[in-house]
Write an enzyme that holds these catalytic residues in place. Structure first.
Site, PDB file in Angstrom:
ATOM      1  N   HIS A 174       0.635  -1.066  -0.231  1.00 21.48           N
ATOM      2  CA  HIS A 174       0.191  -0.023  -0.044  1.00 21.48           C
ATOM      3  C   HIS A 174       1.030   1.162  -0.071  1.00 21.48           C
ATOM      4  CE1 HIS A 174      -3.679   2.538   1.210  1.00 21.48           C
ATOM      5  NE2 HIS A 174      -2.599   2.913   1.810  1.00 21.48           N
ATOM      6  N   GLU A 175       1.902   1.383   0.988  1.00 22.15           N
ATOM      7  CA  GLU A 175       2.761   2.448   0.878  1.00 22.15           C
ATOM      8  C   GLU A 175       3.605   2.572  -0.109  1.00 22.15           C
ATOM      9  OE1 GLU A 175       2.077   4.724   3.070  1.00 22.15           O
ATOM     10  OE2 GLU A 175       0.842   3.457   4.533  1.00 22.15           O
ATOM     11  N   HIS A 220       1.941   4.598  -2.672  1.00 22.52           N
ATOM     12  CA  HIS A 220       2.036   6.100  -2.296  1.00 22.52           C
ATOM     13  C   HIS A 220       3.548   6.798  -2.809  1.00 22.52           C
ATOM     14  CE1 HIS A 220      -1.903   6.676  -0.449  1.00 22.52           C
ATOM     15  NE2 HIS A 220      -1.615   5.999   0.303  1.00 22.52           N
TER      16      HIS A 220
END
Length: 350
Positions: free
Chosen positions: A17-18, A21
């Protein structure tokens, strides 16, 4: 062993997920100061290419800290072309959306692997038959295997149920019984049933239930892509609907689970098989993606809404409003986490 598996799976999902980003931020030239797996006290850290990569004490999440963006300081402003707050709103939206999008991509990859390795499903083998049902009147017997409905091959019970539900008129069933192929014409009837959220609905049925028999379906790479797409979309829709039903009060708040429930599910899956573990990891990844898109200020979805507002109004929300809504978002998240833990403890005692 179950706890270790839980922490590894959760860390893997958070990392992916990170990473979404991080990748989008670097693409737009934003400086990423910290990439953290976990919260709290730093356990291990290494600086590489301008970013501190670290593991923290509490492994129940993670974050990337970009220059010019800090949820603990929502009104932070930092100058420079490499600052998040100096990027155009649409660029910030892409950076924010990239995290949940990475979770959807990960889920699709996992479903693709499952499809290639062999996806387990209920066999289209008849278990029980309701009295006076269309199936019984047509001569369907326990142990019959449904091979085809009209011109559509049936490989799983899920396909069987979906085809009957979406069909119209009478159906031609091709059935295998004692190594013989039989053809039966059955007209489904509209009957009372319940969906996955225990709502009363009406749907087409023929009055059969499955035998406890599992079939493994192996996909070629082309059909595996289709399987992965369908499962990811289906899982996303299910979770979106679940959130909607929860807000409407159809699903009671007692059904919300916390980290203990998630840990138990992952542990049970890991003890079952690697395919089961991959399947639950894919589902949790979709869950993480969907929940992060909710318009709660402390989540990616909330920040996306702030940026959409800026595009429409051509100005940012005031610092006071931004601060208030962000703090309110954290209160909502903390309340949901506490409710989940409370429900988990109740289940353990029961």
């Amino acid at each position: 062993m179950g706890t270790i598996t839980f922490l590894l799976v959760l860390s893997f999902l958070v990392f992916f997920h990170e990473l979404g980003h991080f990748t989008a931020a670097k693409f737009f030239g934003v400086k990423v100061e910290v990439f953290s797996i976990g919260f709290g006290k730093r356990l291990y850290a290494k600086q590489w290419k301008g970013t501190v990569w670290q593991f923290a004490l509490i492994p129940l999440g993670g974050y990337v800290k970009m220059k010019g963006q800090d949820d603990t300081k929502p009104t932070l402003r930092e100058q420079g072309d490499d600052s998040y707050n100096n990027k155009a709103p649409w660029q910030r939206i892409v950076i924010l959306f990239a995290g949940p999008f990475a979770n959807f991509i990960l889920a699709a990859i996992l479903y693709f692997i499952i499809a290639i390795a062999g996806a387990n499903s209920l066999s289209p083998t008849i278990g029980n038959i309701q009295a006076n049902s269309p199936a019984q009147k047509a001569g369907i017997q326990k142990g019959d295997v449904i091979l085809r409905i009209n011109n559509n091959d049936i490989k799983t019970w899920e396909e069987l149920g979906k085809y009957i539900k979406d069909s119209k008129g009478a159906l031609k069933f091709h059935i295998k019984r004692d190594n013989k192929i039989l053809v039966k014409i059955i007209k489904p009837y509209i009957s009372d049933a319940q969906n996955m959220f225990k709502e009363n609905i009406k749907k087409r049925m023929i009055g059969i239930s499955p035998a406890p028999k599992i079939v493994t379906i192996y996909h070629d790479p082309i059909s595996a892509v289709s399987y992965a797409w369908d499962k990811t979309v289906e899982s996303s829709k299910m979770i979106f609907l679940g959130v909607q039903k929860l807000i409407q009060g159809i699903i009671p708040s007692s059904e919300i689970g916390g980290v203990i429930t998630i840990g138990k599910v992952i542990s049970d899956a890991s003890q079952s098989s690697i395919i089961a573990l991959l399947a639950i990891t894919a589902l949790i990844s979709v869950n993480l993606g969907v929940l992060n898109l909710l318009p709660i200020p402390a989540l990616d979805g909330g920040h996306i809404m702030f940026n959409i507002y800026e595009i429409i109004a051509r100005r940012k929300p005031s610092d006071q409003v931004f601060m208030f809504l962000t703090l309110a978002g954290w209160v909502i998240l903390a309340s949901l986490m506490l409710l989940g833990i409370y429900n988990d403890i109740n289940r353990l005692f029961k």
